[in-house]
Design a protein around this motif. Structure first.
Motif, PDB file in Angstrom:
ATOM      1  N   GLY A 388       0.795  -1.232   0.000  1.00 25.43           N
ATOM      2  CA  GLY A 388       0.000   0.000   0.000  1.00 25.43           C
ATOM      3  C   GLY A 388       0.821   1.272   0.000  1.00 25.43           C
ATOM      4  N   VAL A 389       2.093   1.178   0.419  1.00 27.68           N
ATOM      5  CA  VAL A 389       3.010   2.323   0.363  1.00 27.68           C
ATOM      6  C   VAL A 389       4.373   1.801  -0.086  1.00 27.68           C
ATOM      7  N   LEU A 390       5.245   2.712  -0.500  1.00 27.60           N
ATOM      8  CA  LEU A 390       6.620   2.328  -0.825  1.00 27.60           C
ATOM      9  C   LEU A 390       7.477   2.577   0.415  1.00 27.60           C
ATOM     10  N   ARG A 391       7.857   1.493   1.074  1.00 29.41           N
ATOM     11  CA  ARG A 391       8.621   1.647   2.310  1.00 29.41           C
ATOM     12  C   ARG A 391       9.540   0.441   2.463  1.00 29.41           C
ATOM     13  N   VAL A 392      10.701   0.670   3.057  1.00 27.04           N
ATOM     14  CA  VAL A 392      11.648  -0.433   3.286  1.00 27.04           C
ATOM     15  C   VAL A 392      10.979  -1.501   4.152  1.00 27.04           C
ATOM     16  N   GLY A 393      11.111  -2.752   3.713  1.00 24.08           N
ATOM     17  CA  GLY A 393      10.538  -3.878   4.452  1.00 24.08           C
ATOM     18  C   GLY A 393       9.212  -4.350   3.899  1.00 24.08           C
ATOM     19  N   LEU A 394       8.613  -3.554   3.004  1.00 28.04           N
ATOM     20  CA  LEU A 394       7.322  -3.946   2.426  1.00 28.04           C
ATOM     21  C   LEU A 394       7.507  -4.606   1.065  1.00 28.04           C
ATOM     22  N   ALA A 395       6.450  -5.288   0.624  1.00 22.52           N
ATOM     23  CA  ALA A 395       6.493  -5.960  -0.677  1.00 22.52           C
ATOM     24  C   ALA A 395       6.776  -4.945  -1.783  1.00 22.52           C
ATOM     25  N   ALA A 396       7.561  -5.380  -2.777  1.00 30.41           N
ATOM     26  CA  ALA A 396       7.886  -4.503  -3.903  1.00 30.41           C
ATOM     27  C   ALA A 396       6.766  -4.574  -4.941  1.00 30.41           C
ATOM     28  N   ASP A 397       5.657  -3.906  -4.625  1.00 31.40           N
ATOM     29  CA  ASP A 397       4.548  -3.718  -5.563  1.00 31.40           C
ATOM     30  C   ASP A 397       4.656  -2.284  -6.060  1.00 31.40           C
ATOM     31  N   ILE A 398       5.184  -2.119  -7.257  1.00 34.04           N
ATOM     32  CA  ILE A 398       5.598  -0.789  -7.715  1.00 34.04           C
ATOM     33  C   ILE A 398       5.105  -0.567  -9.141  1.00 34.04           C
ATOM     34  N   VAL A 399       4.483   0.594  -9.387  1.00 36.36           N
ATOM     35  CA  VAL A 399       4.085   0.937 -10.751  1.00 36.36           C
ATOM     36  C   VAL A 399       4.629   2.329 -11.091  1.00 36.36           C
ATOM     37  N   ALA A 400       4.637   2.649 -12.380  1.00 35.66           N
ATOM     38  CA  ALA A 400       5.160   3.949 -12.799  1.00 35.66           C
ATOM     39  C   ALA A 400       4.267   4.568 -13.867  1.00 35.66           C
ATOM     40  N   VAL A 401       4.135   5.906 -13.775  1.00 35.60           N
ATOM     41  CA  VAL A 401       3.329   6.674 -14.731  1.00 35.60           C
ATOM     42  C   VAL A 401       4.129   7.904 -15.166  1.00 35.60           C
ATOM     43  N   ASN A 402       3.614   8.625 -16.178  1.00 41.89           N
ATOM     44  CA  ASN A 402       4.376   9.749 -16.723  1.00 41.89           C
ATOM     45  C   ASN A 402       4.133  11.065 -16.010  1.00 41.89           C
ATOM     46  N   GLU A 403       2.899  11.243 -15.469  1.00 40.48           N
ATOM     47  CA  GLU A 403       2.571  12.533 -14.850  1.00 40.48           C
ATOM     48  C   GLU A 403       2.309  12.332 -13.359  1.00 40.48           C
ATOM     49  N   ASN A 404       2.375  13.429 -12.609  1.00 39.85           N
ATOM     50  CA  ASN A 404       2.212  13.351 -11.158  1.00 39.85           C
ATOM     51  C   ASN A 404       0.761  13.003 -10.784  1.00 39.85           C
ATOM     52  N   PRO A 405       0.514  11.820 -10.225  1.00 41.38           N
ATOM     53  CA  PRO A 405      -0.860  11.416  -9.900  1.00 41.38           C
ATOM     54  C   PRO A 405      -1.458  12.204  -8.733  1.00 41.38           C
ATOM     55  N   LEU A 406      -0.616  12.877  -7.941  1.00 41.52           N
ATOM     56  CA  LEU A 406      -1.143  13.706  -6.846  1.00 41.52           C
ATOM     57  C   LEU A 406      -1.848  14.939  -7.410  1.00 41.52           C
ATOM     58  N   GLU A 407      -1.402  15.367  -8.603  1.00 46.31           N
ATOM     59  CA  GLU A 407      -2.021  16.527  -9.237  1.00 46.31           C
ATOM     60  C   GLU A 407      -3.127  16.110 -10.197  1.00 46.31           C
ATOM     61  N   ASP A 408      -2.939  14.966 -10.853  1.00 42.93           N
ATOM     62  CA  ASP A 408      -3.962  14.479 -11.780  1.00 42.93           C
ATOM     63  C   ASP A 408      -4.002  12.955 -11.716  1.00 42.93           C
ATOM     64  N   ILE A 409      -4.982  12.469 -10.982  1.00 42.67           N
ATOM     65  CA  ILE A 409      -5.060  11.024 -10.731  1.00 42.67           C
ATOM     66  C   ILE A 409      -5.306  10.238 -12.022  1.00 42.67           C
TER      67      ILE A 409
END
Ligand SMILES: [Zn+2]
Length: 441
Positions: A388-409
């Motif tokens: 659910g978050v990117l943090r040391v010790g957690l599962a590496a479930d990681i995705v990437a997008v081109n634009e900032n999702p905090l500004e435009d989901i």
């Protein structure tokens, strides 16, 4: 047989035994070395242009993320790169935790031309095996779209959802991590309106339970057949579950560490479920401010499943109003779609991202919608210490997008990289999947 007392009493047999043992020991050391090498070979360094903190709604630029054996083991600007590590260049991208759909149905696909849009006919026309096969394609598209975890809340015939979960976990098919509910537990009739000569049409789709003893037994049987969450239909019939009924089901599930989600449309029935101890109200279509406040007070999630406008134009304004009220009141919300439709030119994954529009139209900021799709959903599913978050010790479930999702989901509609548990399934917008080699006995 004799037992040596001291080394001087060793016989030739003992010497051979010692040699054999030494060889076994050497072989196991070699095997250990090989397996460690293989794990090291799987180390991945992600060069991330921007890492999104979904909890704080902030971005850290120019980070490196080290993934070892499926786990995030380091995040920072200066990480020692292990020898042999694979380097993934996402330096132009926004990197965020994998998405979560907290209400979906992999084993149910409605096709208007086949079943007239009524899943009543799905149960007539489609075997459990067929539904599992279609589910394989749905799972693949969810992962490809960026969903690395789903909560599959049933409607899968005779436990197709349990077998889909098993097949993903054993590596036979690609898919998100699955938390599945097994058969839907409901008062007599389930969500169908039967006629007395066809009493059996609703089973096994629904698990009828009309007393607290039957509820407890249904919970146990579901868990026996692979359910990892329990879903209860509270109010599709005129006879509904009481608070005591819901408490009995929640109690039985809790003995096995399992959570209960409640399908409820109305205040009275949602209240019975909330006071009975469920973790979420699914749909909650007609909830008043009072019940939304009660959910906030008791930390019960709303999984609104509010369709895009074109799917339900008549109800849409009321649904948007309910989302806006829940957000204003502070009711915890998690992203869940209830997507079951098939439409030409789409996939289950792409359809599942259309629901973002409802929240945007209700005025919910992108940063909160991203929380709903990651950290909030992980909290609801009971896996916040894992995903659910990117943090040391957690599962590496990681995705990437081109634009900032905090500004435009809506940027999450362009996921071009997908890693789940450290395995890369999509890279440079290309989905690939190899059956992973299993090391061991
Ligand atoms: Zn549903």
């Amino acid at each position: 047989m004799h037992t040596p007392i001291c080394p001087t009493s060793f016989t030739a047999d003992d010497t051979i035994n010692r040699l054999v043992n030494l060889m076994k020991h050497s072989l196991s050391l070699l095997a250990l070395f090989l397996s460690v090498s293989l794990v090291n070979a799987q180390d991945v360094i992600i060069r991330a242009g921007h890492v999104v903190d979904v909890e704080l709604s902030t971005v850290q630029d120019d980070q490196m993320i080290l993934v070892s054996d499926g786990i995030i083991t380091a995040i920072g600007t200066d990480i020692d790169i292990p020898s042999g590590a694979r380097i993934v260049d996402l330096s132009d991208s926004y990197v965020l935790p994998g998405l979560i759909d907290a209400h979906t149905h992999m084993g149910l696909t409605r096709q208007a031309r086949r079943d007239f849009g009524a899943y009543y006919f799905t149960t007539l026309l489609e075997s459990t095996a067929y539904r599992a096969i279609v589910g394989v394609t749905n799972l693949r598209s969810m992962l490809e779209t960026g969903f690395t975890t789903i909560r599959d809340v049933g409607n899968a015939g005779n436990y197709a959802d349990s077998d889909l979960r098993r097949a993903v976990e054993e590596g036979w098919i690609p898919g998100p991590k699955i938390i599945n509910s097994g058969r839907l537990i409901a008062p007599y009739g389930g969500q169908f309106h039967l006629q007395p000569e066809r009493k059996d049409l609703a089973e096994p789709e629904y698990f009828f339970a009309d007393t607290q003893e039957e509820l407890r037994k249904a919970v146990r049987q579901n868990v026996h057949y692979g359910a990892t969450v329990i879903k209860i239909i509270v109010d599709n019939q005129p006879y509904v579950y009481s608070e005591e009924d819901m408490a009995a089901a929640v109690d039985e599930a809790a003995r096995m560490g399992i959570r209960v989600a409640a399908h409820a449309y109305w205040d009275e029935t949602a209240k019975n479920a909330i006071m009975g101890g469920v973790v979420s109200i699914e749909h909650g279509t007609n909830l008043s401010d009072e019940i939304l406040q009660l959910m906030k007070d008791r930390n019960v999630y709303l999984v609104g499943t509010d369709f895009p406008r074109e799917r339900s134009p008549r109800e849409y304004d009321a649904r948007i109003d309910r989302i806006a009220r829940a957000y204003r009141i502070g009711t915890p919300m998690a992203y869940g779609t209830d997507e079951t439709w098939y439409r030409d030119g789409t996939t289950r994954g792409s359809l599942s991202l259309e629901y973002i529009d409802s929240y945007l139209e209700a005025g919910v900021p992108s940063s909160y919608i991203l929380k709903m799709m990651t950290v909030n959903a992980a909290d609801l599913l009971g896996i916040a210490d894992e995903r659910g978050v990117l943090r040391v010790g957690l599962a590496a479930d990681i995705v990437a997008v081109n634009e900032n999702p905090l500004e435009d989901i809506t940027s999450v509609r362009g996921v071009h990289f997908v890693m789940r548990d450290g395995v890369i399934y999509k890279e440079d917008n290309h989905f690939h999947w190899d059956i992973p080699m299993v090391i061991g006995d």
